[in-house]
Design an enzyme around this catalytic site. Structure first.
Site, PDB file in Angstrom:
ATOM      1  N   SER A  31       0.842  -1.196   0.000  1.00 52.08           N
ATOM      2  CA  SER A  31       0.000   0.000   0.000  1.00 52.08           C
ATOM      3  C   SER A  31       0.882   1.252   0.000  1.00 52.08           C
ATOM      4  CB  SER A  31      -0.962  -0.042   1.190  1.00 52.08           C
ATOM      5  OG  SER A  31      -1.931   0.976   1.114  1.00 52.08           O
ATOM      6  N   GLU A  51     -13.494   9.774 -12.756  1.00 47.82           N
ATOM      7  CA  GLU A  51     -13.452  10.905 -13.683  1.00 47.82           C
ATOM      8  C   GLU A  51     -12.569  10.531 -14.858  1.00 47.82           C
ATOM      9  OE1 GLU A  51     -12.399  14.757 -12.109  1.00 47.82           O
ATOM     10  OE2 GLU A  51     -12.940  14.127 -10.076  1.00 47.82           O
ATOM     11  N   HIS A  92      -3.924  -0.486  -4.585  1.00 50.89           N
ATOM     12  CA  HIS A  92      -5.382  -0.703  -4.475  1.00 50.89           C
ATOM     13  C   HIS A  92      -6.024  -0.374  -5.830  1.00 50.89           C
ATOM     14  CE1 HIS A  92      -5.052  -0.957  -0.060  1.00 50.89           C
ATOM     15  NE2 HIS A  92      -4.282   0.096  -0.133  1.00 50.89           N
TER      16      HIS A  92
END
Length: 322
Positions: free
Chosen positions: A178, A196, A220
């Site tokens: 991460s 977007e 992720h």
């Protein structure tokens, strides 16, 4: 230039990325936080173009309970039962608890010696005792949390210089999950949005730890719909290779220049070498980006990507354990 940026959790230290003249995402990040005061600090650089040690960038949420495929592989490659694992939990808001978690996991896997290296402030990263403990480690693991916090604590410190030296010279392998993966590049994604079209305001960039200088990592990845933000980051840095890593998935950067995929999800490669046009320099920050001839690969477990030739290999053969 190195900046001291006071924030609610303490003082963060950041250097802006070395960007194109038209790309200033770190300034946009500061603009979004108008209360920040900048105090310039001198810096030195320590560039390096390659590494002899394995680097394992994990997309977060790796299996910690059942098969533990990725964490077990990390321990095996670090030396198996004879490995000495150093855990750096500094990205976490609760580093003591995070350190204990990975300490117990690595011990359960079978590693006899696990050392939790608690770096709570930059002074810790300068202590001779801390450097001596790091030097013994055959494997170094950076936990998840906040990549800005991690880079602020380690950037331009003796601990980071020694860590890079150990990895680059093949004395240690490095793993990060991460936030611990996000900091691998010379430039890192500090924050950003999703859902977007790619645009300049979708991503904020800051300086990473420079372990893999030519790589820009996002984590992720498909789990949080981050393709557009990685494309936005690469449009600002067409000299970098974008690597998006899913949860419970690892991009293994081998010393021979091979990126190998391990785990349940996929690794997305965004290769900008053949871009023929982008309107990045000519549109407002919220306007959609145009990018022509951007190449994309999606790799799953066992697939490889040659970082030197930029060729993909299906289900390549695993190397022998160290």
């Amino acid at each position: 230039m190195l900046y001291r940026i006071p924030v609610s959790m303490g003082e963060y230290w950041h250097r802006p990325c070395q960007l194109h003249s038209f790309c200033l995402p770190i300034e946009r990040f500061i603009y979004r936080n108008p209360m920040l005061q900048l105090d310039p600090i001198s810096k030195t650089t320590n560039p390096h173009s390659g590494h002899k040690g394995l680097v394992m960038a994990i997309g977060g949420a790796e299996d910690k309970v059942r098969g533990r495929q990725i964490l077990t592989t990390f321990c095996q490659r670090a030396g198996g039962l004879d490995a000495i694992i150093g855990v750096i939990p500094s990205a976490s808001r609760e580093p003591d608890a995070m350190g204990r978690l990975y300490h117990d996991i690595f011990r359960e896997i079978g590693v006899k010696e696990v050392d939790v290296l608690l770096v709570s402030d930059r002074a810790d990263a300068e202590e001779e005792e801390m450097l001596a403990r790091l030097s013994r480690c055959t494997g170094i693991f950076m936990s998840g949390g906040d990549q800005l916090r991690l880079s602020a604590l380690l950037d331009e410190t003796p601990l980071l210089y020694q860590l890079r030296h150990q990895v680059w010279e093949g004395k240690s392998i490095l793993g990060g999950t991460s936030a611990g993966a996000a900091v691998m590049g010379e430039c890192m994604i500090a924050s950003g949005g999703s859902n977007e079209a790619p645009n300049r305001s979708l991503v904020d960039l800051a300086t990473g730890l420079g372990i893999l200088p030519d790589i820009l990592v996002d984590q992720h990845f498909h789990n949080r719909n981050r393709l557009a933000r990685l494309i936005s980051a690469i449009s600002a840095h067409p000299d970098k290779l974008g690597v998006g890593i899913d949860e419970d998935t690892c991009a293994m950067f081998e010393a021979d220049g091979t990126l190998r995929v391990l785990g349940r999800g996929s690794v997305t490669i965004i290769d900008p070498r053949d871009i023929s046009y982008t309107n990045y320099a000519h549109v407002d920050v919220n306007e959609p980006l145009s990018i022509y001839n951007l190449r994309l690969h999606i790799l799953s477990d066992g697939d490889c990507y040659n970082l030197r030739t930029h060729q993909v290999q299906h289900k390549c053969i695993l190397p022998p354990l160290n």
